[in-house]
Every structure is written in structure tokens, then in C-alpha cells.
Write a protein that holds these residues in place. Sequence first.
Motif, PDB file in Angstrom:
ATOM      1  N   ALA A  29     133.008  99.649  80.002  1.00 30.44           N
ATOM      2  CA  ALA A  29     132.539  98.313  80.564  1.00 30.44           C
ATOM      3  C   ALA A  29     133.383  98.072  81.902  1.00 30.44           C
ATOM      4  O   ALA A  29     134.561  98.619  81.818  1.00 30.44           O
ATOM      5  N   THR A  32     134.474  92.354  80.687  1.00 33.16           N
ATOM      6  CA  THR A  32     134.363  91.772  79.408  1.00 33.16           C
ATOM      7  C   THR A  32     134.696  90.343  79.569  1.00 33.16           C
ATOM      8  O   THR A  32     135.737  90.028  80.354  1.00 33.16           O
ATOM      9  N   ALA A  38     133.518  95.279  72.820  1.00 39.05           N
ATOM     10  CA  ALA A  38     132.353  96.148  72.976  1.00 39.05           C
ATOM     11  C   ALA A  38     132.766  97.611  73.368  1.00 39.05           C
ATOM     12  O   ALA A  38     133.791  97.808  73.846  1.00 39.05           O
ATOM     13  N   SER A  60     129.126  96.256  69.399  1.00 37.10           N
ATOM     14  CA  SER A  60     130.211  95.208  69.261  1.00 37.10           C
ATOM     15  C   SER A  60     130.730  95.020  67.983  1.00 37.10           C
ATOM     16  O   SER A  60     129.793  94.892  67.109  1.00 37.10           O
ATOM     17  N   SER A  66     130.030  86.152  74.240  1.00 36.79           N
ATOM     18  CA  SER A  66     130.772  86.991  74.907  1.00 36.79           C
ATOM     19  C   SER A  66     129.800  87.666  75.960  1.00 36.79           C
ATOM     20  O   SER A  66     128.666  87.722  75.679  1.00 36.79           O
ATOM     21  N   THR A  68     129.597  91.539  78.442  1.00 39.95           N
ATOM     22  CA  THR A  68     129.783  92.950  79.100  1.00 39.95           C
ATOM     23  C   THR A  68     129.102  93.168  80.115  1.00 39.95           C
ATOM     24  O   THR A  68     128.184  93.108  80.131  1.00 39.95           O
ATOM     25  N   TRP A  70     128.562  96.500  82.967  1.00 39.27           N
ATOM     26  CA  TRP A  70     128.695  97.940  82.965  1.00 39.27           C
ATOM     27  C   TRP A  70     127.699  98.596  84.139  1.00 39.27           C
ATOM     28  O   TRP A  70     127.033  97.800  84.609  1.00 39.27           O
TER      29      TRP A  70
END
Length: 96
Positions: A29, A32, A38, A60, A66, A68, A70
Motif C-alpha cells: 500500500a 491508507t 489492508a 482487508s 476506508s 487504500t 497502491w
Amino acid sequence: MSATNFTTGDATSAETITTANVSYWSGLATSTNGTVTASPGQSDASAKQALSSPRPAFTSTGSGNSSTGWTPTVVITIPAPAAMGTYTGTVTQSVS
């Protein structure tokens, strides 16, 4: 993550790069936010997976709003008998 075959011309066997030659890894990640933890599906290149079937980018635990972020990596290995040409295909990332 999932992908289609990459094709050129008439999509004969020599004009097709199958999803078995399309590898992916999510990486760690990069950001976050929220209450969910995650975990990457493939943390680095040594864990890469062919996109011959759908692959999870992250899993997760927890619940709530939430996010995340990447930076995924996709690698296409061109087989020796592949015809020259401009190949097109689709790599799809979905969230569920």
C-alpha cells in the motif's frame, strides 16, 4: 485484477498473447485511510501471478469507510512465436 488476451491482426495463435503471459503484483500500500487493515495480494515481484484468472489486489479485515492506494505492476511476456504487430488487450481492476 483480470485481463483479456492481447491480440493483433486476425488473432491467430501466433497473433495472441494469452493471459498466462500477463503477470501482476499489487505491491505494498502506498497510502491508507480509515479503520480497515489492508494486506496486499502480492507484495513484490517474487509473488507475481499470471492473470489467467482474477487475482486479488488486496484483502482487508475490519469494516467501515476506508481507502487504500497502491501502484500495481503488470508485466507481459511475449512468447517466441509471437507475430510482430501492435497488440491490444484489457486489464481490469475492480473493487468489491
